[in-house]
Each structure stands twice: as C-alpha cells, then as structure tokens.
Design an enzyme around this catalytic site. Structure first.
Site, PDB file in Angstrom:
ATOM      1  N   CYS A  89      38.749  50.924  43.962  1.00  0.00           N
ATOM      2  CA  CYS A  89      38.738  51.160  42.512  1.00  0.00           C
ATOM      3  C   CYS A  89      38.106  52.504  42.178  1.00  0.00           C
ATOM      4  O   CYS A  89      38.512  53.168  41.227  1.00  0.00           O
ATOM      5  CB  CYS A  89      37.984  50.044  41.812  1.00  0.00           C
ATOM      6  SG  CYS A  89      36.352  49.765  42.517  1.00  0.00           S
ATOM      7  N   ASN A 137      40.947  44.029  48.063  1.00  0.00           N
ATOM      8  CA  ASN A 137      40.521  45.280  48.724  1.00  0.00           C
ATOM      9  C   ASN A 137      39.127  45.195  49.344  1.00  0.00           C
ATOM     10  O   ASN A 137      38.856  45.850  50.341  1.00  0.00           O
ATOM     11  CB  ASN A 137      40.673  46.490  47.791  1.00  0.00           C
ATOM     12  CG  ASN A 137      39.790  46.447  46.582  1.00  0.00           C
ATOM     13  OD1 ASN A 137      39.332  45.382  46.170  1.00  0.00           O
ATOM     14  ND2 ASN A 137      39.548  47.596  45.988  1.00  0.00           N
ATOM     15  N   GLU A 165      35.895  43.902  35.876  1.00  0.00           N
ATOM     16  CA  GLU A 165      35.758  45.086  36.741  1.00  0.00           C
ATOM     17  C   GLU A 165      37.177  45.495  37.110  1.00  0.00           C
ATOM     18  O   GLU A 165      37.815  44.843  37.941  1.00  0.00           O
ATOM     19  CB  GLU A 165      34.952  44.736  38.002  1.00  0.00           C
ATOM     20  CG  GLU A 165      33.544  44.235  37.736  1.00  0.00           C
ATOM     21  CD  GLU A 165      32.626  45.319  37.189  1.00  0.00           C
ATOM     22  OE1 GLU A 165      32.911  46.510  37.396  1.00  0.00           O
ATOM     23  OE2 GLU A 165      31.632  44.971  36.534  1.00  0.00           O
TER      24      GLU A 165
HETATM   25  P1  NAP Z   1      45.191  41.805  40.731  1.00  0.00           P
HETATM   26  O1  NAP Z   1      46.624  41.713  41.065  1.00  0.00           O
HETATM   27  O2  NAP Z   1      44.815  41.952  39.304  1.00  0.00           O
HETATM   28  O3  NAP Z   1      44.536  40.467  41.350  1.00  0.00           O
HETATM   29  C1  NAP Z   1      43.156  40.249  41.372  1.00  0.00           C
HETATM   30  C2  NAP Z   1      42.879  38.747  41.412  1.00  0.00           C
HETATM   31  O4  NAP Z   1      43.380  38.140  40.221  1.00  0.00           O
HETATM   32  C3  NAP Z   1      43.564  38.004  42.568  1.00  0.00           C
HETATM   33  O5  NAP Z   1      42.741  36.937  42.986  1.00  0.00           O
HETATM   34  C4  NAP Z   1      44.825  37.468  41.906  1.00  0.00           C
HETATM   35  O6  NAP Z   1      45.368  36.334  42.553  1.00  0.00           O
HETATM   36  C5  NAP Z   1      44.288  37.101  40.534  1.00  0.00           C
HETATM   37  N1  NAP Z   1      45.296  37.083  39.480  1.00  0.00           N
HETATM   38  C6  NAP Z   1      46.479  37.730  39.432  1.00  0.00           C
HETATM   39  N2  NAP Z   1      47.120  37.439  38.266  1.00  0.00           N
HETATM   40  C7  NAP Z   1      46.308  36.609  37.580  1.00  0.00           C
HETATM   41  C8  NAP Z   1      46.407  35.952  36.321  1.00  0.00           C
HETATM   42  N3  NAP Z   1      47.469  36.113  35.524  1.00  0.00           N
HETATM   43  N4  NAP Z   1      45.402  35.166  35.919  1.00  0.00           N
HETATM   44  C9  NAP Z   1      44.285  35.000  36.707  1.00  0.00           C
HETATM   45  N5  NAP Z   1      44.149  35.577  37.924  1.00  0.00           N
HETATM   46  C10 NAP Z   1      45.140  36.380  38.339  1.00  0.00           C
HETATM   47  O7  NAP Z   1      44.481  42.977  41.496  1.00  0.00           O
HETATM   48  P2  NAP Z   1      44.616  43.388  43.031  1.00  0.00           P
HETATM   49  O8  NAP Z   1      45.904  44.073  43.250  1.00  0.00           O
HETATM   50  O9  NAP Z   1      44.284  42.197  43.870  1.00  0.00           O
HETATM   51  O10 NAP Z   1      43.396  44.405  43.182  1.00  0.00           O
HETATM   52  C11 NAP Z   1      43.488  45.780  43.037  1.00  0.00           C
HETATM   53  C12 NAP Z   1      42.897  46.224  41.702  1.00  0.00           C
HETATM   54  O11 NAP Z   1      41.531  45.818  41.612  1.00  0.00           O
HETATM   55  C13 NAP Z   1      42.895  47.739  41.549  1.00  0.00           C
HETATM   56  O12 NAP Z   1      43.353  48.079  40.268  1.00  0.00           O
HETATM   57  C14 NAP Z   1      41.420  48.105  41.702  1.00  0.00           C
HETATM   58  O13 NAP Z   1      41.063  49.302  41.061  1.00  0.00           O
HETATM   59  C15 NAP Z   1      40.748  46.904  41.110  1.00  0.00           C
HETATM   60  N6  NAP Z   1      39.358  46.775  41.569  1.00  0.00           N
HETATM   61  C16 NAP Z   1      38.332  47.054  40.701  1.00  0.00           C
HETATM   62  C17 NAP Z   1      37.006  46.997  41.124  1.00  0.00           C
HETATM   63  C18 NAP Z   1      35.862  47.350  40.194  1.00  0.00           C
HETATM   64  O14 NAP Z   1      34.716  47.139  40.570  1.00  0.00           O
HETATM   65  N7  NAP Z   1      36.123  47.880  39.019  1.00  0.00           N
HETATM   66  C19 NAP Z   1      36.717  46.632  42.446  1.00  0.00           C
HETATM   67  C20 NAP Z   1      37.780  46.348  43.300  1.00  0.00           C
HETATM   68  C21 NAP Z   1      39.093  46.413  42.847  1.00  0.00           C
HETATM   69  P3  NAP Z   1      46.563  36.506  43.629  1.00  0.00           P
HETATM   70  O15 NAP Z   1      46.014  37.289  44.743  1.00  0.00           O
HETATM   71  O16 NAP Z   1      46.879  35.107  43.977  1.00  0.00           O
HETATM   72  O17 NAP Z   1      47.667  37.205  42.913  1.00  0.00           O
END
Ligand code: NAP
Length: 487
Positions: A283, A153, A249
């Site tokens: 987020c 994002n 995060e």
């Molecule tokens: P995600 O599916 O959890 O993926 C995030 C990252 O983790 C990607 O690089 C992904 O790789 C990798 N990943 C996925 N499964 C993994 C595993 N089992 N082991 C290690 N790495 C793994 O999240 P998203 O859909 O990309 O992002 C959206 C989420 O991020 C939302 O819930 C949002 O609220 C949160 N977010 C939080 C913050 C904060 O500051 N708190 C900021 C921004 C976003 P792939 O892309 O290759 O699957």
C-alpha cells in the site's frame, strides 16, 4: 501427495462450513495446490458473530494483566515456528523467504509493543468546568464484537497489527483473511490457541469477501469493522456498515519526490527498495517517482542500475529479491497500466514483460518506465507491481500538484538536502505520513499509521491502535456536599 484440509475456528472449535463447501489455495510461486479450506456462507459467519457476542463480556471482565499475558503467550507460540510459517507464507503469497521471515517475526515485537501500551494506559479525570462539585472520569471500553478483514499482501503483518490488539482491548473478534492467503491465518489462530482466550472470543472464517466478508460488515451484532484492502472495497464497506465504528486502511500511490539537491545514489537505492519490495504489492510502495528536471537524467541512470540488482527467482531461495506476484488480476492490471503508458509515449527502460519458463506465469521483473505523465494510469493511480514510473517536474508547486492529484494520501516521501524545502513540501502534501530522505515504504510500531482522502479513515499503530479499538465512556460523579451539609 495429499492436499491438507485446513479448517475455520468458530466458538472454540475447528470446523467446516455448514454446507461442506470448500475452496483450494494455489501457490503463485509453484502452481501447486497447497490446501483446501471451508468456504463459509453467511450462515457460518452469523454463527461466528453469535459466538463472539456471547463471549465478549467474559473477555472484557478479564484484567488487563490477564489480557496482556494472552498476547505474550501468542508471541511465545509464534517464536519456534517462524521458519516453518515463513515458508508457508512464501508459498501462498509468493514473496521472497527473507521477507516472509521478517514479516512473521515482526509480529512478535509489534504485539509486545501494543501490550506495553495497554499496560500503561492512562485516562484523564476532569474537573467540572461550570459545576465545581462534579468530576468526570474517562474510561476506555471495548467496542464489543469486531470484524477484522485483511488483504493478501501482508498475511501476517496485518492480523499482527489488528487481531490480537482488538482482543486485548476486550473485543471479541471474527477474523476474515483474504481467500488467497488463508493458510497464514490458520497458523495465526494456532498460535492464539495457546493463549487461553475465552471460548468464542476469537473466531476465524474463510470464504469470499462479497458474501462472508459482507455478512460481517452488515451484521447488526458487529460493533466495529477494521478493514484493510482496496479503496473501492473500502468505499462499499463504509456505505454498507451503517453506524458501526469503521476503520479503513486503503490503497495508495505514494510519490517519492527527488529535488535537485538530493543525494541521488541514496534516492536511487530507496526508489528500488520501495518499488520492488514484496514485488511492489505494498500500500505504501513508491507508487510514482517525481524527479526535478535538472537531475532527471542522472537519477534515471542510477535507478536503472539499482533495478538490475533486484534478482527475480524462486522465492524459497535466500538470494531471491523478487518472487512471484500473488495473483493474475493484479499482474494483469500492471500490464494494463504499462500498455496504457507506452501507448501514450512512456518508455520502458528495464523489465516490462513477464519472465517465461518459470513455474507459473506470475513472475514479473523490476521495471523502470520513464516519460510518465499524469494522464497515464501509471501516473495517476495505484499500479501495485514492481514498477518505478518516473515523472518529471519543474517547480515545487508542480511537484505538490502531481503528488496530490490522485487523492490518495497514505505515505509520501521527499529527498532533499534542504530542510526548509522539505518542510514546505511536508506542509503542502496531503498524506498521513511524510517521509524525509527515506522510501515512501516506511513503517514502525509506534507512530500513527493511516491515510488522508482515498487512503482511508482512522489511525493505528502504537497507542492509536488502542484508541481505534475502544470507545470513551465518561462517568460523571457528584462529589459536592448536599445543601443540608450531609455528605
Ligand atoms: P480487496 O480486494 O479489497 O480485499 C481485501 C479483503 O476484503 C479480502 O479479505 C477480501 O476477501 C475482502 N473483500 C473483498 N470484497 C469484499 C466485500 N464486498 N465485502 C467485504 N469484504 C470484501 O484488496 P486486496 O486486493 O486483497 O488488497 C490489496 C489492496 O489493499 C491494495 O489497494 C493495497 O493498497 C491495500 N492495502 C492497504 C494497506 C494500508 O495499510 N492502508 C495495507 C495493505 C494493503 P477475498 O480475498 O475473499 O476477496
């Protein structure tokens, strides 16, 4: 047109995966294939970790001045490329070009802020408490090798918050961006190449989270993991990382609470901003709008009016406010939440359906849903789309109960003219950040960022970033005279 092939960066060289496997990056905005990249397997990641481990002591021995100058050189390499890299960000992420430009350019002051913090780092000297001849010198030392894993994002803002900061604190880094947005990560590395970073201290891998990302999490040579992403992924990572230092995060469903004395026009503008910016894929989006029953009807009218101003369209156009969403699973989840809400009695007052005849099926307009309750997915979880779900409350106690219910605790907002009521709520709401009279979506360089409960572990931004990427070491000195009087 030929599709460009981009590469990973391991041990100071741009490279392919050992297997030669690749994956494609598709534009959610236009549908075209933008690039191919190597698909790292666990072996490729191990090679990057080994290079990082080897390089880390050389990096850590550089002076703070040398490391700070690296960060400045990175910002100098970003500056002339802001427009071109913002366009690539728009194409691979789907966000409007004006948001993309802001995101890329904000990395510069953010890095400079952290660099200044590092330059002015002070650590205490303590007098021995029970032993007056003793002195304790507290030092901040790097964790070692750090894996940084980021979501799609904010493909610039998030590495801009972690990757260089980990490095200038003396950690060697292996960076794994989201598979949907690796082009921005390659540009980030291009900027870093100008910085004179010791060979191997900075590595970029690309590939699936569950294998390439998980190898970083499980690899015993990795000392710290800095993960940003979904709460469910974060939970899995925290179970699998063992005793590594882990910063998480994670997700949110931040309520914006409107009390009966609030400035409703300002609240409605802030609601639209926090719900529709980056198509709600934030987020700290305004995940839920909680409004006092006395001002419910007036506020809803204003929110619908404001929502109509948010223009959906080609994200490359300056006038576009909402571009495409990033991916089908995220949009399908938004539709699932809406269908669940409508099935339980909620009413869609604006938007609510994909817009046809666009280059991809990922265009979804500003959507207002009224009559949402806490038994609906819209009312109790993270929807992550351009949706304003409106819930009504009767008392401050009930507002607090609804706000805290999903056990997310990243950012929450209160709109009121009464500072005492604002502070009562600020005390009772469980979140890392409480915003008074502004959107839930609030961020700055210098205040601590991070969540309570299911929104994560740890704090970053400003000096908290340096704390997150270092360990305290105490050096204990005996400065007393020995009993025979010799010094
Ligand atoms: P995600 O599916 O959890 O993926 C995030 C990252 O983790 C990607 O690089 C992904 O790789 C990798 N990943 C996925 N499964 C993994 C595993 N089992 N082991 C290690 N790495 C793994 O999240 P998203 O859909 O990309 O992002 C959206 C989420 O991020 C939302 O819930 C949002 O609220 C949160 N977010 C939080 C913050 C904060 O500051 N708190 C900021 C921004 C976003 P792939 O892309 O290759 O699957």
């Amino acid at each position: 047109m030929d599709v460009p092939h981009l590469r990973m960066f391991i041990d100071g060289e741009w490279c392919d995966s050992a297997t030669g496997e690749t994956f494609e990056v598709h534009s959610p905005a236009t549908g075209e294939v933008l690039a191919t990249l190597p698909k790292a397997n666990r072996e490729d990641v191990r090679r990057a970790v080994d290079a990082a481990e080897e390089a880390q002591p050389r990096l850590a021995r550089l002076s703070i001045k040398e490391r700070a100058e690296m960060a400045v050189r990175i910002t100098e390499a970003i500056r002339p490329n802001i427009d071109a890299w913002a366009l690539d960000l728009t194409l691979e992420q789907g966000k409007p070009i004006k948001e993309a430009r802001l995101e890329v350019s904000e990395v510069i002051p953010n890095l400079l802020w952290n660099t200044e913090d590092l330059k002015r780092l002070e650590t205490p000297v303590l007098e021995g408490y029970s032993k007056p001849e003793m002195m304790y010198l507290l030092r901040r030392e790097p964790l070692g090798t750090v894996g940084v894993i980021t979501p799609w994002n904010y493909p610039w803002l998030l590495p801009g918050e972690f990757v260089v900061q980990a490095l200038i604190c003396g950690n060697a880094v292996v960076f794994k961006p989201a598979s949907a947005t690796p082009i921005s990560a390659v540009h980030f590395l291009e900027a870093m190449q100008h910085a004179g970073i010791p060979r191997g201290a900075m590595n970029l891998i690309a590939g699936p989270g569950p294998t390439a990302g998980m190898e970083l999490v499980e690899n015993p040579k990795v000392d710290g993991i800095c993960f940003t992403g979904e709460t469910a992924t974060g939970e899995e990572i925290s179970h699998r990382a063992g005793l590594k230092k882990v910063g998480l995060e994670l997700g949110g469903s931040g309520p914006l609470i409107v009390l009966d004395d609030a400035d409703l026009s300002k609240a409605a503008r802030d609601i639209a901003f926090g719900c529709y910016n980056n198509a709600g894929q934030v987020c700290c989006a305004n995940g839920r709008i909680l409004v006092h029953e006395k001002v419910h009807d007036a506020l809803v009218r204003k929110v619908v009016e404001e929502s109509r101003r948010w223009r959906l369209g080609d994200p490359r156009r300056e006038e576009t406010d909402i571009g495409s969403m990033n991916n089908e699973p995220t949009l399908a989840k938004v539709e699932r939440h809406l269908a669940d809400g409508v099935g339980r009695g909620a009413q869609v007052l604006a938007g609510g359906r994909r817009v046809p005849a666009m280059p991809t099926p990922l265009y979804f307009p500003a959507t207002v849903v009224d009559g949402v309750t806490t038994d609906m997915l819209l009312g109790n979880s993270e929807t992550f789309g351009p949706v304003a779900p409106i819930l009504e409350f009767r008392s401050l106690e009930q507002a607090v109960e609804i706000a805290n219910l999903p056990r997310y605790g990243l950012s929450m907002a209160i709109h009121t003219a009464n500072i005492k009521r604002a502070f009562t709520l600020a005390r009772d709401l469980k979140a890392g950040q409480i915003v008074i009279n502004d959107p839930v979506l609030y961020w700055d360089y210098n205040h601590p960022w991070g969540g309570f409960r299911r929104s994560g572990i740890g704090r970053v931004a400003g000096r908290w970033t340096i704390e997150a990427f270092t360990e305290i070491k105490t050096v204990i000195l005996n400065v007393g005279e020995s009993p025979d009087g010799a010094s």
